[in-house]
Design a protein around this motif. Structure first.
Motif, PDB file in Angstrom:
ATOM      1  N   ARG A   1      -1.719  11.160   2.900  1.00 31.11           N
ATOM      2  CA  ARG A   1      -1.188   9.957   3.572  1.00 31.11           C
ATOM      3  C   ARG A   1      -2.166   9.464   4.636  1.00 31.11           C
ATOM      4  O   ARG A   1      -2.409   8.264   4.773  1.00 31.11           O
ATOM      5  CB  ARG A   1       0.164  10.269   4.248  1.00 31.11           C
TER       6      ARG A   1
ATOM      7  N   LEU B   1      -3.410   6.002   3.639  1.00 30.66           N
ATOM      8  CA  LEU B   1      -2.649   4.968   4.348  1.00 30.66           C
ATOM      9  C   LEU B   1      -3.012   4.874   5.816  1.00 30.66           C
ATOM     10  O   LEU B   1      -2.593   3.936   6.495  1.00 30.66           O
ATOM     11  CB  LEU B   1      -1.145   5.251   4.221  1.00 30.66           C
TER      12      LEU B   1
ATOM     13  N   TRP C   1       1.323   4.198  -2.931  1.00 33.26           N
ATOM     14  CA  TRP C   1       1.128   5.620  -2.630  1.00 33.26           C
ATOM     15  C   TRP C   1       2.354   6.438  -3.040  1.00 33.26           C
ATOM     16  O   TRP C   1       2.223   7.518  -3.633  1.00 33.26           O
ATOM     17  CB  TRP C   1       0.838   5.802  -1.144  1.00 33.26           C
TER      18      TRP C   1
ATOM     19  N   ARG D   1       0.831  -1.203   0.000  1.00 36.25           N
ATOM     20  CA  ARG D   1       0.000   0.000   0.000  1.00 36.25           C
ATOM     21  C   ARG D   1       0.868   1.257   0.000  1.00 36.25           C
ATOM     22  O   ARG D   1       0.595   2.222  -0.732  1.00 36.25           O
ATOM     23  CB  ARG D   1      -0.935   0.011   1.219  1.00 36.25           C
ATOM     24  N   LEU D   2       1.897   1.247   0.826  1.00 37.29           N
ATOM     25  CA  LEU D   2       2.806   2.389   0.871  1.00 37.29           C
ATOM     26  C   LEU D   2       3.533   2.559  -0.464  1.00 37.29           C
ATOM     27  O   LEU D   2       3.670   3.674  -0.970  1.00 37.29           O
ATOM     28  CB  LEU D   2       3.825   2.211   2.001  1.00 37.29           C
TER      29      LEU D   2
ATOM     30  N   ASN E   1      -7.454  -0.898   7.198  1.00 32.69           N
ATOM     31  CA  ASN E   1      -6.990  -1.103   5.823  1.00 32.69           C
ATOM     32  C   ASN E   1      -7.206  -2.547   5.376  1.00 32.69           C
ATOM     33  O   ASN E   1      -7.591  -2.819   4.232  1.00 32.69           O
ATOM     34  CB  ASN E   1      -5.513  -0.738   5.702  1.00 32.69           C
TER      35      ASN E   1
ATOM     36  N   THR F   1      -1.832   6.716   8.160  1.00 37.66           N
ATOM     37  CA  THR F   1      -0.601   6.910   8.927  1.00 37.66           C
ATOM     38  C   THR F   1      -0.769   8.123   9.823  1.00 37.66           C
ATOM     39  O   THR F   1      -1.195   9.186   9.355  1.00 37.66           O
ATOM     40  CB  THR F   1       0.594   7.141   7.984  1.00 37.66           C
TER      41      THR F   1
END
Length: 427
Positions: free
Chosen positions: A362, A366, A82, A78-79, A307, A368
């Motif tokens: 983000r 994500l 992105w 996923r990161l 997620n 985060t």
């Protein structure tokens, strides 16, 4: 500026001579001097800000058309998507910088930097580095990093809390401008809520493991998550404070952590494979939870569960939880190699990572935990962050931050991992 302050000093002296012994004149002069002093300070601050802007504008101009190589762990799909998508497009659109993400473990990154230094290389293909903790300490002490540079970044100065301990220290090790915050992480546990109440401490975890033998485990150290789990166990049993001051001596640390090592040995027989072996990495453990082989896991990604429910990896029975005494949180950072070939592009790209737009995206994409100081954001941006849907099965950011425990000094981590290998692994 020197002429301005000289003129100010001269005018103040003349005013004092003229006033003689008259009280009213003295009070007026004092008030005028105070006002002039405040004006001078404001002017100096504005000139300093303008100078900083000019310096950054020069970096932006130099970075235009460059390709910046971003080295870091590539195990988070996923990161990766992105970075290769939104972030790369943002850099290209706003600064004409091309992002080249290079997936590489931090051990290999440090090995490459060491080899380059040994060979006397003047330039490195490694520009930006995803790093933190003991690896940052090693890199900084080995003179692998460029810096200080964070004072060059407008977004770092204007949007990041300068008084946050994690802005200034990484695993209790002084940062001194050699890395910029990237994202905040915090250890959380997750489990199947249909299997009973979640454990709130190590004592309850042992009882939970006995009730579900073979269905719980943790990654083998030195896996980052496995190591963090062991440190959380140590904190829950021994406490936090002793580890902020203990010297980096194996015997001293061993004596301090022994009650936790004894606990982990007691836990072993009730773990997966009776604790004789452990999953090698956190993603392996996560997949075992997803497949139903385990009923509980742990992660540094506070919103992993939402997620994973969203992408179908986890069922909606999965729920995040933390211990009553809290869990360890830390920040991950981006550093620049000392001989980075594209230093200007690296600084501009890191500044972009700290922008409101990028941090918000983000957080939305994500989940985060952002590194920006909410109080420094505009009301409009604050509202946008507040409206982000965190999804199912997770804890609110305020709950996490309220239960956030500090990391141990970086030098203690490898010592604890070595003690675990000797005292616990396979025992």
């Amino acid at each position: 500026m020197k002429k301005r302050f000289l003129a100010l000093a001269l005018s103040m002296s003349m005013a004092l001579l003229a006033c003689g012994g008259q009280k009213a004149s003295t009070e007026t002069t004092a008030a005028e001097s105070k006002a002039e002093s405040a004006t001078a300070k404001e002017t100096a601050a504005e000139e300093s800000k303008a100078e900083g802007s000019a310096d950054f504008d020069a970096l932006v101009a130099e970075a235009k058309g460059q390709t910046v190589n971003f080295y870091g762990w590539g195990g988070d799909d996923r990161l990766n998507q992105w970075l290769d998508g939104y972030y790369a497009e943002y850099l290209k659109k706003n600064y004409d910088i091309t992002l080249n993400r290079v997936p590489m473990g931090i051990e290999d990154i440090l090995a490459q930097l060491s080899a380059e230094k040994e060979a006397g290389a003047k330039e490195s293909d490694i520009d930006m580095i995803w790093i933190n903790g003991e690896n940052f300490k090693t890199a900084k002490e080995s003179d692998f990093l460029y810096g200080p540079f964070t004072q060059n970044l407008p977004n770092f100065k204007n949007l990041v809390n300068q008084d946050d301990p994690e802005t200034n220290k990484d695993f209790a090790y002084p940062i001194e401008g050699y890395e910029a915050p990237y994202g905040k992480a915090q250890m959380v546990f997750y489990g199947d809520k249909t299997k009973g109440d979640f454990p709130k401490n190590t004592e309850e975890l042992l009882a939970y493991a006995k009730a579900h033998p073979g269905q719980i485990t943790y990654p083998a150290l030195p896996d980052f998550t496995g190591s963090a789990f062991v440190r959380n166990v140590i904190y829950d049993i021994v406490g936090v404070e002793p580890f902020q001051t203990v010297k980096e001596d194996k015997e001293a640390v061993k004596e301090l952590v022994q009650p936790a090592m004894d606990y982990l040995k007691e836990l072993n027989p009730y773990l997966w494979k009776e604790g004789k072996t452990y999953p090698e990495k956190e993603p392996t453990m996560r997949n075992m939870v997803a497949d139903g082989e385990l009923i509980m896991g742990m992660t540094y990604s506070a919103y992993l569960v939402s997620n994973s429910i969203a992408d179908g990896s986890f069922s909606n029975n999965m729920q995040t939880f933390i211990w009553d005494k809290g869990t360890i949180g830390n920040t991950n950072y981006i550093a620049i190699s000392k001989n980075a070939k594209h230093n200007a592009a690296a600084q501009v790209a890191i500044n972009a990572m700290l922008s409101e737009d990028v941090q918000l995206n983000r957080y939305e994409t994500l989940k985060t935990i952002p590194v920006l100081d909410n109080s420094k954001l505009s009301k409009e941006v604050q509202e946008k962050f507040a409206k982000v849907d965190l999804g199912e099965g997770v804890l609110e950011q305020s709950v996490l931050l309220d239960k956030r425990l500090p990391e141990m000094p970086a030098g203690l981590v490898p010592i604890i991992e070595e003690i675990w290998q000797e005292e616990v692994a396979g025992k």
